[in-house]
Design a protein around this motif. Structure first.
Motif, mmCIF file in Angstrom:
data_model
loop_
_atom_site.group_PDB
_atom_site.id
_atom_site.type_symbol
_atom_site.label_atom_id
_atom_site.label_comp_id
_atom_site.label_asym_id
_atom_site.label_seq_id
_atom_site.Cartn_x
_atom_site.Cartn_y
_atom_site.Cartn_z
ATOM 1 N N LYS A 35 0.840 -1.185 0.000
ATOM 2 C CA LYS A 35 0.000 0.000 0.000
ATOM 3 C C LYS A 35 0.879 1.239 0.000
ATOM 4 O O LYS A 35 1.832 1.327 0.771
ATOM 5 N N LEU A 36 0.544 2.196 -0.858
ATOM 6 C CA LEU A 36 1.308 3.427 -0.999
ATOM 7 C C LEU A 36 0.390 4.612 -0.750
ATOM 8 O O LEU A 36 -0.691 4.696 -1.335
ATOM 9 N N VAL A 37 0.825 5.535 0.092
ATOM 10 C CA VAL A 37 0.033 6.708 0.424
ATOM 11 C C VAL A 37 0.895 7.945 0.270
ATOM 12 O O VAL A 37 1.893 8.103 0.981
ATOM 13 N N GLU A 38 0.496 8.831 -0.641
ATOM 14 C CA GLU A 38 1.228 10.060 -0.891
ATOM 15 C C GLU A 38 0.738 11.177 0.018
ATOM 16 O O GLU A 38 -0.418 11.192 0.442
ATOM 17 N N SER A 39 1.619 12.133 0.267
ATOM 18 C CA SER A 39 1.260 13.331 1.003
ATOM 19 C C SER A 39 2.226 14.440 0.616
ATOM 20 O O SER A 39 3.236 14.198 -0.033
ATOM 21 N N GLY A 40 1.917 15.652 1.036
ATOM 22 C CA GLY A 40 2.800 16.781 0.810
ATOM 23 C C GLY A 40 2.380 17.703 -0.309
ATOM 24 O O GLY A 40 3.012 18.749 -0.508
ATOM 25 N N GLY A 41 1.341 17.351 -1.041
ATOM 26 C CA GLY A 41 0.864 18.229 -2.089
ATOM 27 C C GLY A 41 0.206 19.466 -1.521
ATOM 28 O O GLY A 41 -0.064 19.570 -0.327
ATOM 29 N N GLY A 42 -0.046 20.415 -2.398
ATOM 30 C CA GLY A 42 -0.670 21.657 -1.990
ATOM 31 C C GLY A 42 -0.593 22.684 -3.091
ATOM 32 O O GLY A 42 -0.294 22.367 -4.243
ATOM 33 N N SER A 43 -0.863 23.924 -2.728
ATOM 34 C CA SER A 43 -0.835 25.043 -3.660
ATOM 35 C C SER A 43 0.334 25.952 -3.337
ATOM 36 O O SER A 43 0.524 26.347 -2.180
ATOM 37 N N VAL A 44 1.113 26.271 -4.365
ATOM 38 C CA VAL A 44 2.260 27.147 -4.205
ATOM 39 C C VAL A 44 2.321 28.103 -5.381
ATOM 40 O O VAL A 44 1.719 27.867 -6.431
ATOM 41 N N LYS A 45 3.061 29.182 -5.192
ATOM 42 C CA LYS A 45 3.298 30.122 -6.272
ATOM 43 C C LYS A 45 4.487 29.670 -7.113
ATOM 44 O O LYS A 45 5.352 28.927 -6.647
ATOM 45 N N ALA A 46 4.503 30.104 -8.356
ATOM 46 C CA ALA A 46 5.627 29.793 -9.230
ATOM 47 C C ALA A 46 6.940 30.184 -8.565
ATOM 48 O O ALA A 46 7.045 31.251 -7.955
ATOM 49 N N GLY A 47 7.921 29.307 -8.691
ATOM 50 C CA GLY A 47 9.200 29.516 -8.044
ATOM 51 C C GLY A 47 9.312 28.892 -6.674
ATOM 52 O O GLY A 47 10.415 28.830 -6.118
ATOM 53 N N GLY A 48 8.203 28.420 -6.144
ATOM 54 C CA GLY A 48 8.201 27.815 -4.832
ATOM 55 C C GLY A 48 8.637 26.368 -4.850
ATOM 56 O O GLY A 48 8.978 25.807 -5.896
ATOM 57 N N SER A 49 8.595 25.755 -3.676
ATOM 58 C CA SER A 49 9.044 24.382 -3.506
ATOM 59 C C SER A 49 8.032 23.577 -2.714
ATOM 60 O O SER A 49 7.279 24.111 -1.898
ATOM 61 N N LEU A 50 8.020 22.290 -2.971
ATOM 62 C CA LEU A 50 7.238 21.331 -2.212
ATOM 63 C C LEU A 50 8.032 20.041 -2.107
ATOM 64 O O LEU A 50 8.818 19.717 -3.002
ATOM 65 N N LYS A 51 7.793 19.307 -1.034
ATOM 66 C CA LYS A 51 8.383 17.988 -0.888
ATOM 67 C C LYS A 51 7.269 16.977 -0.685
ATOM 68 O O LYS A 51 6.523 17.050 0.294
ATOM 69 N N LEU A 52 7.161 16.049 -1.616
ATOM 70 C CA LEU A 52 6.171 14.999 -1.542
ATOM 71 C C LEU A 52 6.761 13.774 -0.861
ATOM 72 O O LEU A 52 7.947 13.480 -1.001
ATOM 73 N N SER A 53 5.908 13.066 -0.148
ATOM 74 C CA SER A 53 6.305 11.828 0.501
ATOM 75 C C SER A 53 5.344 10.725 0.109
ATOM 76 O O SER A 53 4.163 10.966 -0.144
ATOM 77 N N CYS A 54 5.842 9.526 0.052
ATOM 78 C CA CYS A 54 5.030 8.351 -0.206
ATOM 79 C C CYS A 54 5.450 7.286 0.790
ATOM 80 O O CYS A 54 6.591 6.807 0.744
ATOM 81 N N VAL A 55 4.543 6.938 1.675
ATOM 82 C CA VAL A 55 4.820 5.961 2.716
ATOM 83 C C VAL A 55 4.210 4.623 2.320
ATOM 84 O O VAL A 55 3.030 4.555 1.960
#
Length: 116
Positions: free
Chosen positions: A3-23
């Motif tokens: 089983k794989l569950v992603e998290s860390g998504g969201g809304s950001v402005k151009a030039g920003g950063s996000l880190k996604l995780s999959c447990v």
């Protein structure tokens, strides 16, 4: 079954950063090749980044090279996607994928929205 569950998504402005995780749960990840896919509305699902099970060798789509980094922590049963310098073209649902031989498993996805 893995089983794989992603998290860390969201809304950001151009030039920003996000880190996604999959447990992952169910099996250890050490023997799996791991990928991040993404799919935008009306477009085909595309492979963004992958990391191999034994060597840790990584590959990236040309569109994200130099901006995204895939990594894994087998002890934590987690694969990550560090995303930097995001653009609206990166807006999509991001999916975690694990494969071992002919067996493959998918997460349900996490939404990433990048505004200009």
């Amino acid at each position: 079954q893995l089983k794989l569950v992603e998290s860390g998504g969201g809304s950001v402005k151009a030039g920003g950063s996000l880190k996604l995780s999959c447990v992952a749960s169910g099996f250890g990840l050490s023997s799996f090749d791991l990928r991040w896919y993404r799919q935008a509305p009306g477009k085909e699902r595309e492979s963004v980044a992958q990391i191999y099970s034994v060597t840790g060798y990584t590959r990236y789509a040309d569109s994200v090279k130099g901006r995204f980094i895939i990594s894994r922590d087998n002890l934590k049963m987690t694969v990550y996607l560090q995303m930097s310098d995001l653009t609206p073209d990166d807006t999509a649902t991001y999916y975690c994928h694990a494969q071992r031989g002919v067996n493959e498993y998918w997460g349900r996805g996490t939404q990433v929205t990048v505004s200009s």
